[in-house]
Design a protein around this motif. Sequence first.
Motif, PDB file in Angstrom:
ATOM      1  N   ASN A  18       0.928  -1.400  -0.014  1.00 17.65           N
ATOM      2  CA  ASN A  18      -0.117   0.577  -0.418  1.00 17.65           C
ATOM      3  C   ASN A  18       0.745   0.688  -0.233  1.00 17.65           C
ATOM      4  O   ASN A  18       0.533   2.698   0.895  1.00 17.65           O
ATOM      5  CB  ASN A  18      -1.109   0.203   1.073  1.00 17.65           C
ATOM      6  CG  ASN A  18      -1.909  -1.110   1.267  1.00 17.65           C
ATOM      7  OD1 ASN A  18      -2.372  -1.126  -0.117  1.00 17.65           O
ATOM      8  ND2 ASN A  18      -1.960  -1.817   2.277  1.00 17.65           N
ATOM      9  N   ALA A  19       1.824   1.168  -0.522  1.00 14.43           N
ATOM     10  CA  ALA A  19       2.465   1.958  -0.470  1.00 14.43           C
ATOM     11  C   ALA A  19       2.163   2.769  -1.614  1.00 14.43           C
ATOM     12  O   ALA A  19       2.113   3.138  -2.666  1.00 14.43           O
ATOM     13  CB  ALA A  19       4.081   2.154  -0.980  1.00 14.43           C
ATOM     14  N   ALA A  20       2.043   4.883  -1.153  1.00 12.20           N
ATOM     15  CA  ALA A  20       1.667   6.151  -1.187  1.00 12.20           C
ATOM     16  C   ALA A  20       2.673   6.814  -2.999  1.00 12.20           C
ATOM     17  O   ALA A  20       1.420   6.998  -3.802  1.00 12.20           O
ATOM     18  CB  ALA A  20       1.614   7.047  -0.739  1.00 12.20           C
ATOM     19  N   GLN A  21       3.499   6.205  -2.716  1.00  9.25           N
ATOM     20  CA  GLN A  21       3.961   6.700  -3.818  1.00  9.25           C
ATOM     21  C   GLN A  21       5.521   5.134  -4.775  1.00  9.25           C
ATOM     22  O   GLN A  21       6.673   5.598  -4.605  1.00  9.25           O
ATOM     23  CB  GLN A  21       5.223   8.036  -4.301  1.00  9.25           C
ATOM     24  CG  GLN A  21       4.436   8.736  -3.709  1.00  9.25           C
ATOM     25  CD  GLN A  21       4.892  10.659  -4.034  1.00  9.25           C
ATOM     26  OE1 GLN A  21       5.974  10.385  -3.673  1.00  9.25           O
ATOM     27  NE2 GLN A  21       4.618  11.462  -4.551  1.00  9.25           N
ATOM     28  N   PRO A  22       4.700   4.233  -5.074  1.00 11.98           N
ATOM     29  CA  PRO A  22       5.598   2.945  -5.214  1.00 11.98           C
ATOM     30  C   PRO A  22       7.129   2.936  -6.074  1.00 11.98           C
ATOM     31  O   PRO A  22       8.363   2.624  -5.891  1.00 11.98           O
ATOM     32  CB  PRO A  22       3.922   1.397  -5.756  1.00 11.98           C
ATOM     33  CG  PRO A  22       3.432   2.382  -5.787  1.00 11.98           C
ATOM     34  CD  PRO A  22       3.798   3.934  -5.555  1.00 11.98           C
ATOM     35  N   ILE A  23       6.512   4.335  -7.235  1.00  7.23           N
ATOM     36  CA  ILE A  23       7.173   3.479  -8.784  1.00  7.23           C
ATOM     37  C   ILE A  23       8.759   4.500  -8.753  1.00  7.23           C
ATOM     38  O   ILE A  23       8.028   6.096  -8.359  1.00  7.23           O
ATOM     39  CB  ILE A  23       5.907   3.448 -10.312  1.00  7.23           C
ATOM     40  CG1 ILE A  23       5.045   2.832  -9.945  1.00  7.23           C
ATOM     41  CG2 ILE A  23       7.160   3.750 -11.020  1.00  7.23           C
ATOM     42  CD1 ILE A  23       6.321   1.269  -9.244  1.00  7.23           C
TER      43      ILE A  23
ATOM     44  N   ALA B 204       9.232  -2.289  -8.549  1.00  5.88           N
ATOM     45  CA  ALA B 204       8.063  -1.755  -9.026  1.00  5.88           C
ATOM     46  C   ALA B 204       7.332  -2.988  -8.480  1.00  5.88           C
ATOM     47  O   ALA B 204       6.089  -3.020  -8.633  1.00  5.88           O
ATOM     48  CB  ALA B 204       7.720  -1.472 -10.223  1.00  5.88           C
ATOM     49  N   GLY B 205       8.014  -3.861  -7.892  1.00  2.00           N
ATOM     50  CA  GLY B 205       7.194  -5.153  -7.407  1.00  2.00           C
ATOM     51  C   GLY B 205       6.265  -6.067  -8.474  1.00  2.00           C
ATOM     52  O   GLY B 205       7.148  -5.579  -9.771  1.00  2.00           O
ATOM     53  N   THR B 206       5.579  -7.158  -8.257  1.00  4.95           N
ATOM     54  CA  THR B 206       5.575  -8.324  -9.788  1.00  4.95           C
ATOM     55  C   THR B 206       4.314  -6.705 -10.454  1.00  4.95           C
ATOM     56  O   THR B 206       3.843  -6.660 -10.224  1.00  4.95           O
ATOM     57  CB  THR B 206       4.823  -8.883  -8.750  1.00  4.95           C
ATOM     58  OG1 THR B 206       4.440  -9.861  -7.555  1.00  4.95           O
ATOM     59  CG2 THR B 206       4.278  -9.902 -10.004  1.00  4.95           C
TER      60      THR B 206
END
Length: 626
Positions: free
Chosen positions: A30-35, A113-115
Amino acid sequence: MANTGLSTDLQSAIAASWERCERQHRLLRNAAQPIMRLRPSEIAPRLEQTVERSGGRQGIFRQLAGVAAKAGQCLVVTDAEGVLVRLETADGGGAAESWNGIALGSCWDERIAGTNGVSMAMSLGSAITVRGGDHFYSQLRAFACSGVPLLDAGNSVIGSVNLVAVDKGNPADYLFAQQLLGATANRVQRVLFQRRFHEAMLVSLADGGRDNLLRGDELVAVDGAGIVLGGTARAHRLAGLDDAAELVGRPFQALFGAEAQTVAEVPDRVLSLRSAQGAALSARAQPPGDHRKWHKSEAIPRPAARPLVRRRLAPSLRELAVGSHTMAALCERAANCYRHDMPFLLEGETGTGKSALVAALRQTEDDGLGRVVTVDCATLGEGPEDRNYINTVLSQTRVIGEFAAQGGGRATLIFDNIDELPGFAQAALRRMLDAFETERMPVAGGDMLRPPRVVSISGKPLTEAVAQGRFRNDLYYLIAGTRLELPALRDRERPDALAETIATRLAGGRVVITPEAAAVMSNHGWPGNLREMRNVLEQALMAGDGCRISPVELRVTGIMAAPAPSERPAQPVVPVVTAMGYDERSLLLDALAGARWNVSRAARSLGMGRATIHRKMKKYDISRPG
């Protein structure tokens, strides 16, 4: 992670990616700004490098962007590190800075960026779709991302190309995106491969047994000594190897069963090879220099439309038309339809040669590496496997049509037993053909979308299925642009002439059919048409000497009608043809000739004893020729 009905391998790969994101990369869903996003000054050199490594500013990406725009998708191109260097959207009508939070310079490495579709495509090495719920970050759940890695001539990853859209949960959208991307990546690598090995001989290889429209031929580069210098992405699989690196440095002959020079000696023909593992392959060579024209531009101009002219029928078609002017005219019409991409419907009784005619057209009009698939409608049901098969074929056809301007050729769909096509497949085929009609607009290079060539085969009049409500009338008028009804064998002018042609081919040498046997064949109804005739001739050739067919040989086949008198009623009766003056002497001569003057064998064929044969030979003054 959502259970979205993915393949087992992809589900496992996504699950493993999620585990890495949580345990190794320590990412928060749930990160606010993940990228992470790079600065504009850092994007420009990456874009320049990606453009250079992928062969320059190729029209194929503009083509793909146009297709993506029509489908409401966003085109994303990344470099080898997963950094987004090119973004084109439907809303912006071209290049854009961002789309729904996806922006230039964003990094799609899994560690950041995760999956996601970019990282999964490059790690798995194939076209895949990561659906909304399968993204690791919750902010990306609204999107479906399909991606495919871009490979250079040495099969190294140089980046990825991706299509991103709001996820509507439609599997057909995912399938179309993956196939579109796969075709794009293949074409990019071919351009790079042809540029790198422009001084070498290039051999195109294709799996001879494939029915996948998009699984095109692979290229193998060979030097003057016959040693393989390299191959495109799946060339090693055609040789039965596990890794592309194993292909390099090996003799072409050891891998594919023939010298490359042998293939090159007939550059305009497609040869049939067999790999060391026994797989049947089609091969065609491009000698050094012949493929340089492919380097100058990826776009290949479409050939000018060929004029409608009368041509001499090819040998395979002439054989089908032997002894019938009607059949010859139908073969010529079918060849013109096939040659000029007009849909046509072949009808006729079983065994009249419908499938043989289509096979002859493919042999004479295709180059052997064409994009052709045959669908046997009689084997299709309403189950999920058959639905997926039809959707896959039609989706591949759309992809080929979209890339017509880039030399992608035309797809050919052959529907056998079209009257048994299930309702869902009729609707899907109708929608696809409609899409080609409504989307006839210029694509890259000013060319037009190219609908598939559609050939339909039915053993019964398709209008009966339309009248009974089993076949859509709107679809009927799309696929039956030209209707050709092949005549039954009994309606042909000279079935005996066709019989002699077939018999000669079966025997491997000249076969003579006597006038009496020809009369029998002309009077027979042939309910099984060509199949029955072929079976009858095979039996007759085995019964005789293999060079001559008379009523004596035909009697074993069961097509004789009139019995002849016999001195031994208990024995099988001997048929004769009285209309041709076929007397007992002629019968005896034919039996002896068919038995190569072996009296015992002739006696058995006539159901007589040896003594009876000798007595009749004396009666009719018959003696063995010197």
